[in-house]
Write an enzyme that holds these catalytic residues in place. Structure first.
Site, mmCIF file in Angstrom:
data_model
loop_
_atom_site.group_PDB
_atom_site.id
_atom_site.type_symbol
_atom_site.label_atom_id
_atom_site.label_comp_id
_atom_site.label_asym_id
_atom_site.label_seq_id
_atom_site.Cartn_x
_atom_site.Cartn_y
_atom_site.Cartn_z
ATOM 1 N N LYS A 114 -10.567 -1.136 10.342
ATOM 2 C CA LYS A 114 -10.670 -2.347 9.502
ATOM 3 C C LYS A 114 -11.088 -3.552 10.342
ATOM 4 O O LYS A 114 -11.317 -4.629 9.826
ATOM 5 C CB LYS A 114 -9.326 -2.654 8.838
ATOM 6 C CG LYS A 114 -8.630 -1.458 8.222
ATOM 7 C CD LYS A 114 -8.628 -1.493 6.737
ATOM 8 C CE LYS A 114 -7.696 -0.424 6.189
ATOM 9 N NZ LYS A 114 -8.052 0.021 4.865
ATOM 10 N N CYS A 166 -4.769 2.300 -3.810
ATOM 11 C CA CYS A 166 -3.534 2.828 -3.188
ATOM 12 C C CYS A 166 -2.360 1.869 -3.348
ATOM 13 O O CYS A 166 -1.496 1.775 -2.457
ATOM 14 C CB CYS A 166 -3.733 3.164 -1.711
ATOM 15 S SG CYS A 166 -4.884 4.494 -1.453
ATOM 16 N N HIS A 221 0.869 -1.176 0.000
ATOM 17 C CA HIS A 221 0.000 0.000 0.000
ATOM 18 C C HIS A 221 0.912 1.235 0.000
ATOM 19 O O HIS A 221 2.029 1.176 0.526
ATOM 20 C CB HIS A 221 -0.834 -0.040 1.286
ATOM 21 C CG HIS A 221 -1.916 0.979 1.384
ATOM 22 N ND1 HIS A 221 -1.678 2.275 1.757
ATOM 23 C CD2 HIS A 221 -3.249 0.894 1.175
ATOM 24 C CE1 HIS A 221 -2.824 2.942 1.784
ATOM 25 N NE2 HIS A 221 -3.796 2.120 1.431
ATOM 26 N N GLN A 239 -4.769 -5.332 6.774
ATOM 27 C CA GLN A 239 -5.790 -6.255 6.257
ATOM 28 C C GLN A 239 -5.808 -7.590 6.980
ATOM 29 O O GLN A 239 -6.797 -8.308 6.903
ATOM 30 C CB GLN A 239 -5.560 -6.506 4.755
ATOM 31 C CG GLN A 239 -5.688 -5.272 3.894
ATOM 32 C CD GLN A 239 -7.103 -4.699 3.885
ATOM 33 O OE1 GLN A 239 -8.084 -5.397 4.098
ATOM 34 N NE2 GLN A 239 -7.207 -3.404 3.645
ATOM 35 N N ASP A 260 2.821 -4.775 8.061
ATOM 36 C CA ASP A 260 1.619 -3.968 7.881
ATOM 37 C C ASP A 260 0.422 -4.905 8.051
ATOM 38 O O ASP A 260 0.122 -5.711 7.160
ATOM 39 C CB ASP A 260 1.653 -3.326 6.485
ATOM 40 C CG ASP A 260 0.343 -2.639 6.110
ATOM 41 O OD1 ASP A 260 -0.641 -2.784 6.850
ATOM 42 O OD2 ASP A 260 0.318 -1.955 5.066
#
Ligand code: PMP
Length: 413
Positions: free
Chosen positions: A233, A371, A130, A210, A207
Protein backbone atom coordinates in the site's frame (compact mmCIF):
# COMPACT_ATOMS: atom_id res chain seq x y z
CA UNK A 1 -2.84 13.37 -20.62
CA UNK A 2 -1.89 16.88 -19.53
CA UNK A 3 -1.85 17.73 -15.89
CA UNK A 4 -0.78 20.78 -14.02
CA UNK A 5 0.18 20.51 -10.39
CA UNK A 6 -1.37 23.44 -8.60
CA UNK A 7 0.36 22.67 -5.34
CA UNK A 8 3.59 24.54 -5.15
CA UNK A 9 6.47 22.15 -4.76
CA UNK A 10 4.58 19.15 -6.06
CA UNK A 11 5.27 18.09 -9.63
CA UNK A 12 2.74 15.35 -10.37
CA UNK A 13 4.07 14.74 -13.87
CA UNK A 14 7.53 14.06 -12.47
CA UNK A 15 5.93 11.58 -10.06
CA UNK A 16 3.87 9.92 -12.80
CA UNK A 17 6.96 9.39 -14.95
CA UNK A 18 8.32 7.05 -12.31
CA UNK A 19 5.36 4.63 -12.64
CA UNK A 20 5.63 2.62 -15.87
CA UNK A 21 2.14 1.11 -15.58
CA UNK A 22 0.52 4.55 -15.82
CA UNK A 23 1.38 4.73 -19.51
CA UNK A 24 -0.58 1.61 -20.43
CA UNK A 25 -3.94 1.37 -22.12
CA UNK A 26 -6.91 -0.60 -20.77
CA UNK A 27 -9.72 -1.53 -23.17
CA UNK A 28 -8.28 0.96 -25.65
CA UNK A 29 -8.27 3.85 -23.15
CA UNK A 30 -5.46 5.32 -21.01
CA UNK A 31 -5.47 3.62 -17.63
CA UNK A 32 -6.96 5.66 -14.80
CA UNK A 33 -6.00 3.80 -11.65
CA UNK A 34 -8.18 4.66 -8.67
CA UNK A 35 -7.83 1.41 -6.72
CA UNK A 36 -4.91 2.59 -4.62
CA UNK A 37 -6.46 1.63 -1.30
CA UNK A 38 -6.41 -2.00 -2.48
CA UNK A 39 -2.82 -1.76 -3.66
CA UNK A 40 -0.67 1.06 -5.00
CA UNK A 41 1.28 0.89 -8.25
CA UNK A 42 5.05 0.50 -8.12
CA UNK A 43 7.67 3.05 -9.18
CA UNK A 44 10.57 2.04 -11.44
CA UNK A 45 12.93 2.20 -8.46
CA UNK A 46 11.03 -0.63 -6.75
CA UNK A 47 10.94 -2.71 -9.94
CA UNK A 48 14.68 -2.11 -10.40
CA UNK A 49 15.44 -3.06 -6.79
CA UNK A 50 13.63 -6.38 -7.24
CA UNK A 51 15.33 -7.03 -10.57
CA UNK A 52 18.72 -6.04 -9.25
CA UNK A 53 18.39 -8.23 -6.20
CA UNK A 54 17.66 -11.35 -8.24
CA UNK A 55 20.19 -10.51 -10.94
CA UNK A 56 23.10 -9.77 -8.63
CA UNK A 57 22.62 -10.53 -4.97
CA UNK A 58 20.23 -13.45 -4.47
CA UNK A 59 21.23 -15.59 -1.49
CA UNK A 60 19.73 -16.74 1.75
CA UNK A 61 20.30 -14.30 4.58
CA UNK A 62 21.94 -14.18 8.01
CA UNK A 63 23.85 -17.43 8.12
CA UNK A 64 25.95 -17.46 4.96
CA UNK A 65 29.57 -16.34 5.07
CA UNK A 66 29.98 -15.89 1.31
CA UNK A 67 29.75 -12.49 -0.38
CA UNK A 68 26.28 -12.87 -1.85
CA UNK A 69 24.85 -13.92 1.52
CA UNK A 70 26.46 -10.90 3.13
CA UNK A 71 25.11 -8.56 0.44
CA UNK A 72 21.60 -10.00 0.66
CA UNK A 73 21.67 -9.75 4.47
CA UNK A 74 22.89 -6.15 4.34
CA UNK A 75 20.15 -5.18 1.87
CA UNK A 76 17.44 -6.90 3.92
CA UNK A 77 18.62 -5.31 7.15
CA UNK A 78 18.90 -1.91 5.44
CA UNK A 79 15.13 -2.02 4.92
CA UNK A 80 14.71 -2.55 8.66
CA UNK A 81 16.71 0.62 9.36
CA UNK A 82 14.74 2.54 6.73
CA UNK A 83 11.40 1.44 8.21
CA UNK A 84 12.63 2.30 11.69
CA UNK A 85 13.33 5.88 10.62
CA UNK A 86 10.17 6.08 8.46
CA UNK A 87 7.93 5.49 11.49
CA UNK A 88 10.37 6.86 14.09
CA UNK A 89 10.63 3.60 16.04
CA UNK A 90 13.12 3.86 18.92
CA UNK A 91 14.95 0.64 18.02
CA UNK A 92 15.54 -1.39 14.85
CA UNK A 93 14.82 -4.62 16.80
CA UNK A 94 11.22 -3.45 17.13
CA UNK A 95 10.67 -3.78 13.38
CA UNK A 96 9.46 -7.31 12.62
CA UNK A 97 9.04 -8.30 8.99
CA UNK A 98 5.78 -10.08 8.19
CA UNK A 99 3.75 -10.66 5.03
CA UNK A 100 1.72 -7.53 5.74
CA UNK A 101 -0.95 -6.14 8.03
CA UNK A 102 -2.97 -9.36 8.15
CA UNK A 103 -0.01 -11.37 9.36
CA UNK A 104 1.10 -8.62 11.74
CA UNK A 105 -2.30 -8.58 13.46
CA UNK A 106 -2.43 -12.37 13.60
CA UNK A 107 1.06 -12.41 15.10
CA UNK A 108 -0.10 -10.17 17.95
CA UNK A 109 -3.34 -12.11 18.39
CA UNK A 110 -1.67 -15.52 18.56
CA UNK A 111 1.28 -14.51 20.72
CA UNK A 112 0.36 -11.51 22.89
CA UNK A 113 -3.35 -12.37 22.81
CA UNK A 114 -3.06 -16.03 23.69
CA UNK A 115 -0.71 -15.37 26.60
CA UNK A 116 -2.33 -12.26 28.03
CA UNK A 117 -6.06 -12.72 27.58
CA UNK A 118 -8.31 -14.78 29.83
CA UNK A 119 -12.02 -15.33 30.28
CA UNK A 120 -13.85 -12.07 30.95
CA UNK A 121 -11.11 -9.79 29.56
CA UNK A 122 -12.27 -7.36 26.92
CA UNK A 123 -10.92 -6.44 23.50
CA UNK A 124 -12.22 -3.24 21.92
CA UNK A 125 -12.30 -2.87 18.16
CA UNK A 126 -14.40 -0.51 16.03
CA UNK A 127 -17.32 -0.87 13.66
CA UNK A 128 -15.19 0.22 10.72
CA UNK A 129 -12.46 -2.43 11.00
CA UNK A 130 -11.20 -4.42 8.05
CA UNK A 131 -11.90 -8.14 8.44
CA UNK A 132 -8.16 -8.50 9.18
CA UNK A 133 -8.69 -6.62 12.43
CA UNK A 134 -11.90 -8.45 13.38
CA UNK A 135 -11.48 -12.14 12.64
CA UNK A 136 -8.15 -12.73 14.46
CA UNK A 137 -9.70 -11.23 17.61
CA UNK A 138 -12.82 -13.35 17.24
CA UNK A 139 -10.63 -16.43 16.99
CA UNK A 140 -8.58 -15.45 20.05
CA UNK A 141 -11.71 -14.50 21.99
CA UNK A 142 -13.07 -17.97 21.29
CA UNK A 143 -9.85 -19.60 22.50
CA UNK A 144 -9.41 -17.50 25.65
CA UNK A 145 -12.95 -16.58 26.68
CA UNK A 146 -12.23 -12.88 26.16
CA UNK A 147 -15.08 -10.69 24.97
CA UNK A 148 -15.13 -8.46 21.90
CA UNK A 149 -16.60 -4.95 22.26
CA UNK A 150 -17.24 -2.68 19.29
CA UNK A 151 -17.10 1.13 19.08
CA UNK A 152 -20.09 2.11 16.95
CA UNK A 153 -19.79 4.27 13.83
CA UNK A 154 -21.93 7.35 13.06
CA UNK A 155 -23.85 7.87 9.84
CA UNK A 156 -21.02 10.20 8.75
CA UNK A 157 -18.49 7.43 9.22
CA UNK A 158 -16.84 8.60 12.44
CA UNK A 159 -16.32 6.71 15.69
CA UNK A 160 -18.81 7.34 18.46
CA UNK A 161 -16.13 8.38 20.90
CA UNK A 162 -18.55 8.89 23.82
CA UNK A 163 -19.44 5.21 23.52
CA UNK A 164 -15.76 4.28 23.36
CA UNK A 165 -15.28 5.90 26.76
CA UNK A 166 -18.19 3.92 28.21
CA UNK A 167 -16.81 0.66 26.78
CA UNK A 168 -13.33 1.29 28.17
CA UNK A 169 -12.72 -0.14 31.63
CA UNK A 170 -10.10 -1.98 33.64
CA UNK A 171 -11.42 -5.15 31.95
CA UNK A 172 -10.15 -3.78 28.63
CA UNK A 173 -6.85 -5.46 27.84
CA UNK A 174 -6.48 -4.48 24.19
CA UNK A 175 -7.79 -1.84 21.80
CA UNK A 176 -7.24 -2.74 18.14
CA UNK A 177 -8.12 0.16 15.90
CA UNK A 178 -7.77 1.16 12.27
CA UNK A 179 -5.87 4.42 11.77
CA UNK A 180 -7.60 5.27 8.47
CA UNK A 181 -10.62 3.42 7.13
CA UNK A 182 -10.10 1.69 3.79
CA UNK A 183 -13.82 1.92 3.00
CA UNK A 184 -14.57 5.51 3.98
CA UNK A 185 -11.21 7.24 4.37
CA UNK A 186 -11.99 8.33 7.96
CA UNK A 187 -8.88 9.18 9.98
CA UNK A 188 -9.54 8.02 13.52
CA UNK A 189 -8.36 9.90 16.64
CA UNK A 190 -5.88 7.16 17.50
CA UNK A 191 -3.76 9.33 19.76
CA UNK A 192 -6.75 10.13 21.97
CA UNK A 193 -7.72 6.43 21.99
CA UNK A 194 -4.18 5.41 22.98
CA UNK A 195 -4.00 7.88 25.88
CA UNK A 196 -7.39 6.72 27.20
CA UNK A 197 -6.59 3.01 26.75
CA UNK A 198 -3.23 3.35 28.49
CA UNK A 199 -4.91 5.08 31.41
CA UNK A 200 -6.85 1.83 31.92
CA UNK A 201 -3.77 -0.33 31.48
CA UNK A 202 -4.76 -1.63 28.02
CA UNK A 203 -2.37 -2.02 25.09
CA UNK A 204 -3.21 -0.57 21.68
CA UNK A 205 -2.64 -2.01 18.23
CA UNK A 206 -3.01 0.39 15.31
CA UNK A 207 -3.84 -0.96 11.86
CA UNK A 208 -1.75 1.31 9.66
CA UNK A 209 -2.65 -0.35 6.33
CA UNK A 210 -4.17 2.84 4.91
CA UNK A 211 -2.51 5.54 6.97
CA UNK A 212 1.18 4.77 6.40
CA UNK A 213 1.17 5.89 2.78
CA UNK A 214 -0.63 9.16 3.46
CA UNK A 215 0.17 10.35 6.98
CA UNK A 216 3.38 11.05 8.80
CA UNK A 217 3.74 8.10 11.16
CA UNK A 218 5.59 8.59 14.41
CA UNK A 219 5.07 5.59 16.69
CA UNK A 220 6.79 7.37 19.60
CA UNK A 221 4.52 10.36 19.32
CA UNK A 222 1.47 8.07 18.98
CA UNK A 223 2.81 5.91 21.82
CA UNK A 224 1.02 2.90 20.27
CA UNK A 225 2.11 -0.53 21.47
CA UNK A 226 1.83 -2.19 18.04
CA UNK A 227 1.60 -0.72 14.55
CA UNK A 228 0.93 -2.82 11.42
CA UNK A 229 2.07 -1.94 7.88
CA UNK A 230 1.69 -3.49 4.40
CA UNK A 231 4.44 -2.62 1.93
CA UNK A 232 2.17 -2.93 -1.09
CA UNK A 233 0.00 0.00 0.00
CA UNK A 234 3.12 2.18 0.27
CA UNK A 235 4.23 1.66 -3.38
CA UNK A 236 6.27 -1.40 -2.36
CA UNK A 237 5.97 -5.07 -3.33
CA UNK A 238 3.20 -7.39 -2.16
CA UNK A 239 3.91 -10.13 0.36
CA UNK A 240 5.95 -8.11 2.82
CA UNK A 241 5.18 -5.73 5.64
CA UNK A 242 5.93 -4.85 9.20
CA UNK A 243 4.82 -5.24 12.75
CA UNK A 244 6.23 -2.56 15.00
CA UNK A 245 6.01 -3.46 18.67
CA UNK A 246 7.43 -2.00 21.87
CA UNK A 247 10.46 -4.00 23.02
CA UNK A 248 9.05 -4.67 26.46
CA UNK A 249 5.98 -6.36 24.92
CA UNK A 250 7.84 -8.19 22.16
CA UNK A 251 10.37 -9.56 24.66
CA UNK A 252 7.61 -11.03 26.79
CA UNK A 253 5.70 -12.58 23.89
CA UNK A 254 6.27 -16.20 22.84
CA UNK A 255 7.26 -16.85 19.21
CA UNK A 256 4.58 -16.93 16.51
CA UNK A 257 5.96 -19.65 14.26
CA UNK A 258 8.68 -22.18 14.97
CA UNK A 259 11.48 -23.02 12.58
CA UNK A 260 14.85 -21.81 11.40
CA UNK A 261 16.17 -18.36 12.31
CA UNK A 262 13.87 -17.82 15.31
CA UNK A 263 15.94 -20.08 17.59
CA UNK A 264 19.11 -19.59 19.59
CA UNK A 265 19.66 -23.20 20.50
CA UNK A 266 17.68 -26.36 19.68
CA UNK A 267 17.78 -29.69 21.42
CA UNK A 268 15.06 -32.29 21.85
CA UNK A 269 14.87 -31.36 25.52
CA UNK A 270 14.75 -27.59 25.23
CA UNK A 271 14.80 -24.91 22.56
CA UNK A 272 15.65 -21.29 23.30
CA UNK A 273 14.50 -18.32 21.23
CA UNK A 274 16.56 -15.95 19.20
CA UNK A 275 16.80 -12.25 20.10
CA UNK A 276 14.45 -9.64 18.66
CA UNK A 277 13.51 -9.21 15.89
CA UNK A 278 14.52 -12.69 14.70
CA UNK A 279 12.42 -14.47 17.30
CA UNK A 280 9.42 -13.56 15.13
CA UNK A 281 10.97 -14.20 11.72
CA UNK A 282 10.94 -17.98 11.36
CA UNK A 283 12.08 -19.54 8.10
CA UNK A 284 13.43 -17.93 4.94
CA UNK A 285 11.56 -14.64 4.69
CA UNK A 286 10.41 -12.76 1.62
CA UNK A 287 13.91 -11.35 1.06
CA UNK A 288 13.58 -9.79 -2.39
CA UNK A 289 10.33 -7.96 -1.72
CA UNK A 290 11.57 -6.74 1.64
CA UNK A 291 14.77 -5.44 0.01
CA UNK A 292 12.66 -3.62 -2.61
CA UNK A 293 10.38 -2.15 0.10
CA UNK A 294 13.30 0.12 0.98
CA UNK A 295 13.20 1.59 -2.53
CA UNK A 296 9.49 2.34 -2.03
CA UNK A 297 10.11 4.20 1.22
CA UNK A 298 13.05 6.06 -0.33
CA UNK A 299 10.71 7.06 -3.15
CA UNK A 300 8.06 8.38 -0.72
CA UNK A 301 10.72 10.27 1.22
CA UNK A 302 12.13 11.75 -1.99
CA UNK A 303 8.72 13.19 -2.87
CA UNK A 304 7.97 14.25 0.69
CA UNK A 305 4.96 13.05 2.64
CA UNK A 306 3.60 16.50 3.47
CA UNK A 307 3.71 17.66 -0.16
CA UNK A 308 2.04 14.43 -1.30
CA UNK A 309 -0.61 14.66 1.42
CA UNK A 310 -1.51 18.25 0.51
CA UNK A 311 -1.79 17.23 -3.11
CA UNK A 312 -3.93 14.18 -2.29
CA UNK A 313 -6.22 16.29 -0.08
CA UNK A 314 -6.68 18.64 -2.99
CA UNK A 315 -7.57 15.71 -5.27
CA UNK A 316 -10.08 14.40 -2.72
CA UNK A 317 -11.73 17.79 -2.41
CA UNK A 318 -11.93 18.16 -6.18
CA UNK A 319 -13.33 14.64 -6.64
CA UNK A 320 -15.88 15.06 -3.84
CA UNK A 321 -17.16 18.32 -5.35
CA UNK A 322 -17.41 16.78 -8.81
CA UNK A 323 -19.06 13.58 -7.62
CA UNK A 324 -21.67 15.49 -5.64
CA UNK A 325 -22.83 17.14 -8.88
CA UNK A 326 -23.99 13.76 -10.21
CA UNK A 327 -27.72 13.23 -9.86
CA UNK A 328 -28.57 10.47 -7.37
CA UNK A 329 -24.98 10.03 -6.16
CA UNK A 330 -24.34 10.01 -2.44
CA UNK A 331 -20.90 10.16 -0.84
CA UNK A 332 -20.57 7.55 1.90
CA UNK A 333 -18.24 8.64 4.67
CA UNK A 334 -18.20 12.35 5.41
CA UNK A 335 -15.78 12.42 8.31
CA UNK A 336 -14.05 15.70 9.07
CA UNK A 337 -10.62 14.12 8.69
CA UNK A 338 -10.15 11.78 5.74
CA UNK A 339 -7.40 10.26 3.64
CA UNK A 340 -7.98 10.40 -0.12
CA UNK A 341 -10.79 7.85 -0.41
CA UNK A 342 -14.09 8.73 -2.07
CA UNK A 343 -16.74 6.08 -1.44
CA UNK A 344 -20.17 6.53 -2.96
CA UNK A 345 -23.42 4.90 -4.00
CA UNK A 346 -25.74 5.81 -6.85
CA UNK A 347 -29.50 5.54 -6.57
CA UNK A 348 -30.98 2.74 -8.66
CA UNK A 349 -27.72 1.19 -9.84
CA UNK A 350 -25.64 -1.64 -8.43
CA UNK A 351 -22.01 -0.75 -7.59
CA UNK A 352 -20.71 -3.80 -9.46
CA UNK A 353 -22.43 -2.81 -12.71
CA UNK A 354 -20.81 0.62 -12.44
CA UNK A 355 -17.42 -0.98 -11.80
CA UNK A 356 -17.64 -3.05 -14.97
CA UNK A 357 -18.74 -0.12 -17.12
CA UNK A 358 -15.97 2.09 -15.71
CA UNK A 359 -13.40 -0.59 -16.50
CA UNK A 360 -14.64 -0.58 -20.10
CA UNK A 361 -13.54 3.05 -20.14
CA UNK A 362 -10.14 2.34 -18.61
CA UNK A 363 -11.08 3.46 -15.09
CA UNK A 364 -10.16 1.08 -12.25
CA UNK A 365 -12.23 1.51 -9.07
CA UNK A 366 -13.17 -0.96 -6.36
CA UNK A 367 -16.76 -1.99 -5.72
CA UNK A 368 -18.26 -4.09 -2.93
CA UNK A 369 -17.89 -4.32 0.83
CA UNK A 370 -14.11 -3.67 0.85
CA UNK A 371 -13.62 -6.41 3.49
CA UNK A 372 -15.65 -4.34 5.97
CA UNK A 373 -18.96 -6.20 5.96
CA UNK A 374 -20.02 -5.11 9.48
CA UNK A 375 -19.52 -1.47 8.44
CA UNK A 376 -21.63 -1.99 5.32
CA UNK A 377 -24.35 -3.61 7.45
CA UNK A 378 -24.24 -0.63 9.81
CA UNK A 379 -24.67 1.76 6.87
CA UNK A 380 -27.41 -0.41 5.35
CA UNK A 381 -25.50 -0.88 2.10
CA UNK A 382 -24.50 -3.98 0.13
CA UNK A 383 -21.34 -2.11 -0.82
CA UNK A 384 -20.01 1.10 -2.31
CA UNK A 385 -18.03 2.28 -5.30
CA UNK A 386 -14.64 3.41 -4.05
CA UNK A 387 -12.22 5.70 -5.85
CA UNK A 388 -9.01 5.98 -3.85
CA UNK A 389 -6.33 8.43 -4.90
CA UNK A 390 -2.55 8.26 -4.85
CA UNK A 391 0.02 11.01 -5.31
CA UNK A 392 0.33 10.12 -9.03
CA UNK A 393 -3.35 10.74 -9.81
CA UNK A 394 -4.55 13.98 -11.41
CA UNK A 395 -7.63 16.15 -11.61
CA UNK A 396 -7.81 15.33 -15.32
CA UNK A 397 -8.17 11.67 -14.36
CA UNK A 398 -10.99 12.61 -11.99
CA UNK A 399 -12.67 14.37 -14.92
CA UNK A 400 -12.36 11.09 -16.86
CA UNK A 401 -14.01 9.25 -13.94
CA UNK A 402 -16.86 11.75 -13.82
CA UNK A 403 -17.48 11.50 -17.58
CA UNK A 404 -17.28 7.70 -17.45
CA UNK A 405 -19.68 7.59 -14.50
CA UNK A 406 -22.18 9.87 -16.22
CA UNK A 407 -22.07 7.62 -19.29
CA UNK A 408 -22.43 4.45 -17.23
CA UNK A 409 -25.40 5.79 -15.26
CA UNK A 410 -27.19 6.71 -18.51
CA UNK A 411 -26.73 3.14 -19.74
CA UNK A 412 -27.95 1.59 -16.50
CA UNK A 413 -30.98 3.73 -15.78
N1 PMP B 1 -6.56 -3.28 7.21
C1 PMP B 1 -6.94 -2.36 6.32
C2 PMP B 1 -7.56 -1.08 6.79
C3 PMP B 1 -6.76 -2.60 4.96
O1 PMP B 1 -7.14 -1.69 4.06
C4 PMP B 1 -6.18 -3.82 4.54
C5 PMP B 1 -5.99 -4.13 3.07
N2 PMP B 1 -7.11 -3.86 2.29
C6 PMP B 1 -5.78 -4.74 5.53
C7 PMP B 1 -5.99 -4.43 6.85
C8 PMP B 1 -5.13 -6.02 5.16
O2 PMP B 1 -3.90 -5.77 4.58
P1 PMP B 1 -3.09 -6.91 3.82
O3 PMP B 1 -4.07 -7.55 2.89
O4 PMP B 1 -2.01 -6.18 3.11
O5 PMP B 1 -2.60 -7.84 4.83
Amino acid sequence: MQAVAENIGFDVMAVRKQFPVLTRMVKGKPLVYFDNAATAQKPQAVIDALDNYYKLHNANIHRGIHSLAEEATAAYEATRDTVQHFINAPQREEIIFTRGVTESINLVAYTWGRTNLKAGDEIIISGMEHHSNIVPWQLIAEMTGAVLKVIPVTENGELEMEVFYTLLSTKTKLVAIVHASNSLGTINPVKEIIVAAHAKGAVVLVDGAQSTVHLDIDVQDLDCDFFAISSHKVYGPTGTGVLYGKTVLLEAMPPFMGGGEMIKDVSFEKTTWNDLPYKFEAGTPNIADTVAFKAAIDFVNSVGKIAALNYENDLLQYATNQLEQIDGLRIVGKAKHKVSVASFVIEGVHPQDIGILLDNQGVAVRTGHHCTQPLMHRLGLPGTIRASFAMYNTKEEIDVLIAALTKAIKLLR
